[in-house]
Design an enzyme around this catalytic site. Structure first.
Site, PDB file in Angstrom:
ATOM      1  N   GLU A 108      -6.485   5.002   8.069  1.00 51.35           N
ATOM      2  CA  GLU A 108      -6.446   6.270   7.729  1.00 51.35           C
ATOM      3  C   GLU A 108      -7.517   7.030   7.198  1.00 51.35           C
ATOM      4  OE1 GLU A 108      -1.770   5.471   7.241  1.00 51.35           O
ATOM      5  OE2 GLU A 108      -2.891   5.827   5.526  1.00 51.35           O
ATOM      6  N   GLY A 145       2.803   2.251  10.856  1.00 55.97           N
ATOM      7  CA  GLY A 145       3.845   3.282  10.676  1.00 55.97           C
ATOM      8  C   GLY A 145       4.548   3.721  11.966  1.00 55.97           C
ATOM      9  N   LYS A 204      -0.032   4.286  -0.249  1.00 52.81           N
ATOM     10  CA  LYS A 204      -0.495   5.420   0.132  1.00 52.81           C
ATOM     11  C   LYS A 204      -0.342   6.700  -0.779  1.00 52.81           C
ATOM     12  CE  LYS A 204      -0.147   3.378   4.636  1.00 52.81           C
ATOM     13  NZ  LYS A 204       0.041   3.646   6.305  1.00 52.81           N
ATOM     14  N   ASN A 231       0.698  -1.358   0.130  1.00 46.35           N
ATOM     15  CA  ASN A 231       0.013  -0.168   0.104  1.00 46.35           C
ATOM     16  C   ASN A 231       0.800   1.205  -0.182  1.00 46.35           C
ATOM     17  OD1 ASN A 231      -1.957   1.982   0.317  1.00 46.35           O
ATOM     18  ND2 ASN A 231      -2.227   1.343   2.457  1.00 46.35           N
ATOM     19  N   HIS A 245      -9.541   1.290   5.277  1.00 43.38           N
ATOM     20  CA  HIS A 245      -8.139   1.530   5.908  1.00 43.38           C
ATOM     21  C   HIS A 245      -8.436   2.575   6.803  1.00 43.38           C
ATOM     22  CE1 HIS A 245      -4.138   2.506   6.687  1.00 43.38           C
ATOM     23  NE2 HIS A 245      -3.658   1.537   6.122  1.00 43.38           N
ATOM     24  N   GLU A 259      -5.096  -4.982  10.589  1.00 45.30           N
ATOM     25  CA  GLU A 259      -4.095  -3.785  10.924  1.00 45.30           C
ATOM     26  C   GLU A 259      -4.273  -3.085  12.251  1.00 45.30           C
ATOM     27  OE1 GLU A 259      -2.269  -2.260   7.017  1.00 45.30           O
ATOM     28  OE2 GLU A 259      -3.977  -1.294   7.388  1.00 45.30           O
ATOM     29  N   SER A 267       3.633  -2.169  10.372  1.00 47.39           N
ATOM     30  CA  SER A 267       4.951  -2.097  10.483  1.00 47.39           C
ATOM     31  C   SER A 267       5.621  -3.463  10.165  1.00 47.39           C
ATOM     32  CB  SER A 267       5.351  -1.873  11.910  1.00 47.39           C
ATOM     33  OG  SER A 267       4.958  -0.570  12.300  1.00 47.39           O
TER      34      SER A 267
END
Length: 241
Positions: A98, A171, A11, A9, A96, A165, A204
């Site tokens: 985000e 991250g 992003k 991904n 996701h 996730e 991660s």
């Protein structure tokens, strides 16, 4: 046997030129990759056409990072499933964290996006996971089960990938312990009518931990963020041992 799916991904990273440079270094490293491993690159909208044309006939598939639930309309900044399939996308990330945190996606809109993706011929990758606060409060199981129940209402589970996730691991470099990730993936599978849905871990993932993660019996792949941006790093993940 359940499918093994490794997806990158990107992003909001990589121009078209960046994408081509990545492929130049990445594709030669897949020559010995086992055939049963599916590899997907989920890129920004502007890079999808370039990737699709360059990857045509290769083993690497193209995915998008979002899709709207309507086929057309006054939805500035959104994109439809038909627009994505026309340029060669076959997968799409949906829900996701985000998107949920920054752009207002809810379990209900995620459900609509999942259905629209499938109607358009895309295979969605549904993302679920808890925050650090929810984990510390002992709410991981209830939250993830609720996301699965609401997100998958009326969704065809034969055309689906799920990514667990944990938000606190995305991250941050703070990877969920492999055994714990395996336990939550087992919990997710227990909620599914189709037990063969591939369940990925994301958060991660990197060369130093992918072998241990992929050794877990309930984990069928990885959704990789930052470590998918470098060709050598992502190739090592795809070629986990």
């Amino acid at each position: 046997m359940r499918r093994i799916v490794i997806a990158g991904n990107w992003k909001m990273h990589k121009t078209q030129a960046d994408s081509l440079a990545f492929l130049h270094g990445f594709l030669p490293q897949l020559e010995a990759t086992p055939e049963h491993r599916e590899v997907i690159l989920c890129a920004p909208f502007t890079a999808l056409t370039t990737l699709s044309k360059t990857l045509h006939g290769s083993r690497v598939m193209v995915g998008a990072q979002n899709v709207h639930w309507e086929t057309s309309g006054a939805y500035t900044g959104e994109i439809s499933g038909e627009m994505l399939t026309e340029i060669g996308a076959r997968y799409v990330v949906v829900g996701h964290s985000e998107r949920r945190e920054y752009f207002g996606d809810t379990d209900e809109t995620v459900n609509l996006r999942l259905k629209a993706a499938q109607i358009a011929g895309l295979t969605p990758i549904l993302c679920v996971g808890e925050t650090k606060q929810q984990r510390d409060a002992g709410e991981t199981e209830a939250h993830v089960v609720s996301q699965i129940e609401k997100g998958l209402a009326g969704v065809d589970q034969s055309k689906l990938i799920i990514a667990y996730e944990p938000i606190w691991a995305i991250g941050t470099g703070d990877t969920c312990a492999a055994e714990e990730a395996n336990r939550v993936c087992w919990l997710i599978r227990s909620q599914l009518a189709n037990k063969d849905v591939p369940i990925q871990y994301g958060g991660s993932v990197k060369p130093g931990n992918v072998d241990e993660i992929m050794a877990q019996p309930e984990i069928d792949g990885a959704l990789v963020g930052g470590a998918s941006l470098e060709a050598d790093t992502f190739a090592r993940i795809v070629n986990y041992e």
